[in-house]
Write an enzyme that holds these catalytic residues in place. Structure first.
Site, PDB file in Angstrom:
ATOM      1  CG  HIS A 147      -0.031   7.632   3.283  1.00 54.45           C
ATOM      2  ND1 HIS A 147       0.026   8.254   4.502  1.00 54.45           N
ATOM      3  CD2 HIS A 147      -0.641   6.440   3.492  1.00 54.45           C
ATOM      4  CE1 HIS A 147      -0.546   7.482   5.402  1.00 54.45           C
ATOM      5  NE2 HIS A 147      -0.946   6.360   4.820  1.00 54.45           N
ATOM      6  CE  LYS A 150      -3.992  -1.571   2.684  1.00 57.09           C
ATOM      7  NZ  LYS A 150      -4.673  -1.283   3.954  1.00 57.09           N
ATOM      8  CG  HIS A 204       3.166   5.696   6.117  1.00 57.33           C
ATOM      9  ND1 HIS A 204       2.405   5.397   5.017  1.00 57.33           N
ATOM     10  CD2 HIS A 204       2.688   4.927   7.105  1.00 57.33           C
ATOM     11  CE1 HIS A 204       1.507   4.477   5.346  1.00 57.33           C
ATOM     12  NE2 HIS A 204       1.660   4.175   6.610  1.00 57.33           N
TER      13      HIS A 204
HETATM   14  N1  ARG Z   1       0.704   0.328   9.404  1.00 58.60           N
HETATM   15  C1  ARG Z   1      -0.173   1.295  10.007  1.00 58.60           C
HETATM   16  C2  ARG Z   1      -0.616   2.313   8.953  1.00 58.60           C
HETATM   17  O1  ARG Z   1       0.015   2.475   7.975  1.00 58.60           O
HETATM   18  C3  ARG Z   1       0.469   2.025  11.146  1.00 58.60           C
HETATM   19  C4  ARG Z   1       0.872   1.129  12.288  1.00 58.60           C
HETATM   20  C5  ARG Z   1       0.971   1.846  13.593  1.00 58.60           C
HETATM   21  N2  ARG Z   1       1.424   0.983  14.646  1.00 58.60           N
HETATM   22  C6  ARG Z   1       0.703   0.039  15.239  1.00 58.60           C
HETATM   23  N3  ARG Z   1       1.282  -0.701  16.174  1.00 58.60           N
HETATM   24  N4  ARG Z   1      -0.557  -0.175  14.930  1.00 58.60           N
HETATM   25  O2  ARG Z   1      -1.612   2.982   9.137  1.00 58.60           O
END
Ligand code: ARG
Length: 582
Positions: A131, A128, A134
């Site tokens: 963005h 994915k 991030h």
């Molecule tokens: N991968 C998730 C996203 O892109 C963020 C993860 C954040 N950390 C967690 N432990 N849930 O939205």
């Protein structure tokens, strides 16, 4: 020299306070709103009850009793405030001495006493897009990590990759139909995302595709070796792509284990929730009600869907437990935006489990979600889809153009940079522009991005901070000297207001870092550095440094040297490269 403590010790008897109140009293001293009110002030409201006098009377009597000494130059009452003027030469010598003796240690404090903070940031999803959320998480997390270390914590940096979930069913489905080895090798992240989008779009016209994707993910969960090998390859190639970006940003992690790695520990924790009677069945799903503990109407924390699949929330519960068992953290911080409800649900569910199982340490209370606002207006030449590496390229190219134009207009102001030097400086300036933009407002504010603004060499921008650092570097290049001299001898020569304001600001560095750390607010540091640059530029525009005579020149160089050292340290904490020439 701890100035506040010294003053508090002098004031304690007059306020009829026991000596053990000295620290508290020191903390009550504030910076007055304008320099005309002195350097420090004590608001006297809080003592009126115990002393049975008005704050005005107290301030007046304190002013009469506070004789000048090696720290205090004088004190006056202004209504309910006691305004204190500091002994400038003594304070100047002490501040400059502290900075110059060991610039790397300046501003350090030991709040953490070695306690471990687990810091979860960046955490992109494989297949994915990476963005802007991030990027902000990456920048804010990296800065918080450095701030926490500066304040005496040990930091475990966790990149909890989004490498599990039904999207992999779509990607594998698409790969089996349209997969192209060459495209995958050439740019895994972009290509996997395009596969995901293609399969997803097709599923909208053909529900059979969704079914097949589900089935493929089920096989992945069950450990089908072929599917598993494909997934592992996608993960590895995507991670390699992210690593390039992290290297460019100067960010690294202690672990890249994400949702997939925690997966085996999800069933056991779900069973614990069930055994403790915390999780309940609801329409075939397994959930923990959390509205009662959170105190507002909020959906329950779903641990298992009605089709038996585990959830993102269940994985986060298992992951938090795992982190505590490995690290015994004093804080477990998640830098992620727009997931407030998710984290509230997870933390509340864990809190309920803690109570039901009677944990000795309720570490659920040490979990925090550090959220942030939205970035508007970010796009690149290639259009709407924003790829981080493209943005970094664009920043570098634009920075190079801005610099080249400036150098053409003002050849003296910019040393000649060619080839590799110009590349390196452009990369550093572009990155500073992007990164500083993220911290130039409080993290919760929504911000609007504009290339022209962030790349300005004046105003509240990363390049301005770098430029100020390089400008001081230019002065030292001219003299060929480093900042040195007997401070007790030269400090009295620094007597103008600009110099004094600069000294006071340098003195406030550690307090600023502590605030930034406690509030998880890198803006505090950015704002401090911006003010530092404004102060030093004002000083330098109004006063000569070189050629002012041996004593004064040395004194002013020492002040500039200390300022440059603090600026460099602060920039490094922000992840911005201090440049000596640009
Ligand atoms: N991968 C998730 C996203 O892109 C963020 C993860 C954040 N950390 C967690 N432990 N849930 O939205």
């Amino acid at each position: 020299m701890d100035i506040e403590l010294h003053i508090a010790r002098r004031l304690c008897p007059a306020l009829e306070l026991p000596p053990d109140q000295t620290g508290t009293l020191a903390g009550a001293l504030v910076r007055p709103p304008t320099p005309a009110h002195g350097d420090l002030a004590l608001p006297c409201f809080g003592f009126a009850r115990s002393l049975r006098r008005s704050p005005q009377q107290i301030a007046a009597s304190l002013a009469g009793k506070l004789e000048p000494d090696e720290v205090i130059a004088g004190a006056e009452a202004a209504g309910p405030y006691l305004n204190i003027r500091l002994n400038r030469p003594a304070v100047t010598a002490s501040v400059l001495g502290d900075v110059l003796a060991d610039p790397g240690a300046y501003g350090r404090r030991d709040l953490g006493r070695g306690g471990v903070v687990v810091l979860d940031f960046s955490a992109p999803n494989i297949a994915k897009p990476f963005h802007f959320g991030h990027l902000r998480s990456t920048n804010l997390g990296a800065i918080l990590g450095r701030l926490l270390e500066h304040m005496g914590y040990r930091v475990f940096r966790k990149n909890y990759l989004g490498d599990w979930g039904t999207q992999f069913g779509f990607v594998i489905y698409a790969w089996q139909r349209w997969g192209d080895e060459w495209a995958l090798e050439k740019g895994a992240i972009d290509y996997l995302v395009s596969l995901y989008i293609r399969a997803y779009q097709e599923s909208e016209g053909d529900p059979g595709v969704r079914e097949q994707a589900r089935e493929l993910f089920r096989r992945l969960e069950q450990g089908d070796p072929d599917i598993r090998a494909l997934w592992a390859r996608f993960r590895e190639l995507s991670l390699a792509g992210f690593m390039d970006t992290y290297r460019r940003l100067g960010v690294s992690f202690d672990s890249y284990d994400g949702e997939a790695a925690i997966n085996p520990q999800v069933r056991p924790i779900i069973e614990r929730f069930q055994r403790a009677g915390v999780a309940v069945q609801s329409e075939g799903a397994l959930v923990v009600e959390v509205s009662d503990v959170i105190g507002r109407e909020i959906a329950p924390c779903m641990l298992q869907k009605s089709d038996g699949a585990s959830t993102y929330a269940a994985r986060d519960c298992a992951e938090a437990l795992d982190r505590f068992e490995r690290h015994g953290f004093v804080a477990n911080i998640y830098v992620a935006s727009r997931q407030e409800d998710h984290f509230a649900q997870v933390f509340a569910a864990l809190g309920k489990l803690a109570e039901a199982e009677g944990w000795r340490e309720n570490w659920a209370q040490r979990c925090e979600n550090i959220s942030f606002g939205f970035v508007r207006g970010m796009s690149t030449r290639k259009g709407e889809a924003v790829w981080l590496s493209d943005v970094l390229d664009e920043a570098r190219d634009r920075a190079r153009r801005v610099r080249t134009q400036k150098a053409a207009q003002n050849p003296q102001g910019f040393p000649e940079l060619l080839g590799a030097d110009l590349d390196e400086v452009s990369e550093a300036v572009g990155q500073a522009a992007l990164l500083y933009f993220d911290v130039s407002s409080r993290r919760m504010s929504d911000i609007s991005f504009d290339w022209n603004t962030v790349l300005q060499f004046e105003g509240n921008t990363g390049p301005y901070l770098q430029y100020t650092h390089a400008r001081i570097g230019g002065i030292f290049r001219k003299t060929g000297q480093v900042a040195s001299g007997d401070l007790a001898e030269i400090a009295p020569l620094l007597e103008n207001e600009e110099e004094w304001q600069l000294v006071l600001h340098l003195r406030a560095y550690a307090d600023t870092l502590e605030r930034a750390c406690v509030h998880r607010e890198p803006f505090e540091l950015a704002n401090y550095l911006y003010a530092l640059c404004s102060l030093v530029n004002t000083f330098y525009n109004r006063h000569k440094v070189l050629g002012t005579g041996p004593g004064l020149e040395r004194a002013r160089l020492a002040l500039l040297g200390a300022t440059q050292a603090v600026l460099a340290g602060g920039l490094r904490l922000l992840g911005i490269r201090p440049l000596d020439r640009m």
